[in-house]
Design a protein around this motif. Structure first.
Motif, mmCIF file in Angstrom:
data_model
loop_
_atom_site.group_PDB
_atom_site.id
_atom_site.type_symbol
_atom_site.label_atom_id
_atom_site.label_comp_id
_atom_site.label_asym_id
_atom_site.label_seq_id
_atom_site.Cartn_x
_atom_site.Cartn_y
_atom_site.Cartn_z
ATOM 1 N N GLN A 1 29.703 27.849 46.557
ATOM 2 C CA GLN A 1 28.813 27.689 45.165
ATOM 3 C C GLN A 1 28.793 26.400 45.925
ATOM 4 O O GLN A 1 28.668 25.087 45.734
ATOM 5 N N SER B 1 31.505 39.062 40.178
ATOM 6 C CA SER B 1 32.469 37.404 40.809
ATOM 7 C C SER B 1 33.883 38.188 39.199
ATOM 8 O O SER B 1 34.009 39.355 39.106
ATOM 9 N N GLU C 1 34.968 30.242 45.182
ATOM 10 C CA GLU C 1 35.021 31.286 44.101
ATOM 11 C C GLU C 1 35.515 33.132 44.309
ATOM 12 O O GLU C 1 35.134 32.385 45.907
ATOM 13 N N ARG D 1 45.569 31.556 43.674
ATOM 14 C CA ARG D 1 44.544 32.369 42.374
ATOM 15 C C ARG D 1 44.133 34.423 42.631
ATOM 16 O O ARG D 1 44.318 34.540 41.309
#
Length: 557
Positions: free
Chosen positions: A341, A541, A317, A373
């Motif tokens: 993670q 995040s 992430e 991403r």
């Protein structure tokens, strides 16, 4: 009979076949007398004569030529004067007998051993006389029985021989290794260093573990730090330049040591611990083994097994942290930070596993995943009316390849990114070793609209003269340079000089690690362009990035 004798003393397969063919054809001519057999025999004789000339055996050549001439004369006479066949066959027999004389040569693919010319001093190398690992183990076992392992194992590793072997030759590399071993031995005169039986029956205090690794065992009952003193002495004498083949050569020395007090550790364990210490800290000259190293190695091995089955989409992430301009406190860009993670250890920062990513061979795939991403997030921001650059971290040399540049260009085109939407951050040490091709790749990134940022200025000593030659947009100063306020005068002078130098080269300097208002005021006083740190925001995040940006704007307005 002449053919059989020749076959008995001849081992060359082609020549043996030639003799057999000559003999068979000669017998066939005696019994049949067919003109076609005579023609085949003529061809066989020519081949045999060619083989004789290849041998440079003059006796065989003389006989072969005489027999061939005799054959030609008798062959002509047979048709013109009706001379008997047996004279013709006689020439064939003489030709076969010529095979009795040593006319074979070494096979073309057979390697002829040649004694290499060696330097006279190489025969005096002491490495073959030094004890090996078995001798070291026996000495350790004898000492342990009487002294309860109150000793230290020291492993010495020499470095820098690759260049010597490449440019001067392996023979001189062996000579240099022998001279280095002699220098080490001269420092091990203390009675506390254990004696070992050498492979030739002599006694030595230094063992050769193979390659560039040496070892000795030092008793520390009376002097607890004797091994450290010996290591220091060895490094001093070994670092002095060597004179080999009229060249001055420097050899680097690294050492590790392991305390042998734990009775549960075998000799093999101790050797493994010493190697582990050297391999775990390649930048340190002297490394003591600590049990934590084994724990870290086991954890790394576990992570590597997990990385082999890593699902990028579900386990990796991107978090974000803003870079704030000092002039108006607006966001210059958002840095995207990779997080894993982990199923057992929770969220891991990139610095905890990026080395494992490279070891597992996933450096390029992970970099490609992060870039794609980031491009998706940049396009999402634009759809929300937010024009804000995003930066991503590339930790290895994977960015300096044509394939990577083409991939970035394709992703930017597919996501309709504008010049400046993406920034690539790379560690400083990657830029310090750039060759002309690497600099060309950096220029290529700039040409397709991807800005470049140098990260970590101040983490390690650098040659600052190299940086102005790079066409980069941003320079990040490491937190270590601005964290110590006890010596602000020295820090101010150093960082101010860096800021001025890079500003003149159109690079924007950013200070990382700003955690307090006092630090922010200090970095602003240095005329830096922007700041980044926990004072503004912790990494968050990217799932809620758009909401956070909108809230940031509302608070500032």
């Amino acid at each position: 009979m002449a053919m059989i004798c020749a076959l008995c003393v001849t081992h060359h397969p082609v020549l043996r076949l030639s003799l057999v063919v000559n003999g068979v054809l000669g017998l066939a001519i005696l019994s049949v007398g067919s003109p076609w057999l005579i023609l085949l025999l003529a061809i066989s004789l020519c081949f045999h004569l060619w083989q004789a000339f290849r041998t440079t055996n003059w006796l065989a050549i003389t006989l072969s030529v005489s027999a061939a001439l005799c054959f030609a004369v008798l062959f002509s006479a047979h048709f013109l004067l009706d001379i008997a066949f047996y004279w013709l066959v006689l020439s064939v027999v003489i030709l076969s007998v010529s095979g009795f004389f040593n006319y074979e040569e070494p096979a073309e693919d057979e390697e002829v051993p040649v004694e290499p010319s060696r330097h006279d001093d190489l025969d005096k190398t002491p490495l073959k006389e030094l004890p090996d690992r078995k001798g070291l183990e026996k000495s350790f076992a004898v000492y342990s029985e009487a002294h309860s392992k109150n000793c230290v194992l020291v492993v010495i590793r020499l470095e820098g021989f690759e260049t010597v072997n490449q440019h001067i030759g392996r023979d001189f590399g062996d000579l240099l290794l022998a001279q280095s071993a002699n220098r080490i031995k001269q420092q091990l005169t203390s009675d506390a260093v254990l004696n070992m039986k050498g492979r030739s029956g002599g006694v030595d205090k230094l063992a050769h573990l193979g390659g560039l690794n040496f070892a000795f065992i030092c008793a520390v009952e009376e002097q607890k730090h004797l091994h450290e003193q010996l290591i220091s002495q060895i490094r001093q004498v070994t670092l002095k330049p060597f004179n080999v083949a009229n060249c001055t050569i420097e050899v680097k020395v690294r050492a590790s040591y392991v305390n042998c007090n734990d009775p549960d550790h075998s000799f093999d364990n101790l050797i493994s611990f010493a190697y582990l210490a050297l391999d775990s800290n390649p930048d340190k000259a002297i490394v003591p083994y600590q049990s934590q190293m084994m724990i870290e190695q086991l954890e790394q091995q576990a992570r590597l097994r997990e990385l082999a089955h890593l699902d990028f989409a579900s386990e990796l992430e991107l978090y974000f942290q803003p870079v704030i301009r000092n002039s108006d406190e607006h966001i210059e860009f958002l840095e995207l930070l990779l997080r894993w993670q982990h199923p057992k250890q929770g969220i891991l920062a990139a610095n905890k596993f990026i080395d494992d990513i490279r070891v597992a061979g996933l450096g390029y795939p992970v970099a490609a995943f992060v870039i794609e991403r980031a491009a998706e997030l940049a396009m999402a921001l634009r759809m929300e009316g937010i024009q804000l650059p995003l930066s991503i971290n590339v930790f290895g040399p994977e960015m300096l390849h044509e394939e990577f540049i083409e991939f970035v260009d394709r992703i930017a085109t597919e996501h309709r990114l504008e010049p400046g939407d993406l920034i690539i951050e790379c560690p400083l040490d990657l830029f310090m070793g750039l060759d002309d091709q690497g600099k060309a790749m950096v220029a290529r990134l700039n040409s397709i609209g991807i800005k470049v940022c140098v990260d970590g200025l101040g983490d390690s000593p650098v040659w600052l003269a190299k940086l102005p030659n790079l066409n980069v947009e941003y320079i990040k100063v490491a937190p270590s340079l601005t964290a110590d306020f006890a010596h602000q005068a020295q820090v101010r002078s150093l960082v101010s000089g860096m800021v001025d130098m890079h500003t003149q080269n159109n690079a924007k300097v950013i200070c990382e690690g700003v955690e307090t208002l006092e630090q922010l005021k200090f970095v602003k006083s240095l005329n830096t362009y922007a700041a980044q740190g926990y004072y503004f925001s912790y990494p968050l995040s990217s799932v809620g990035m758009i909401s956070w940006l909108k809230q940031w704007r509302l608070e500032r307005e």
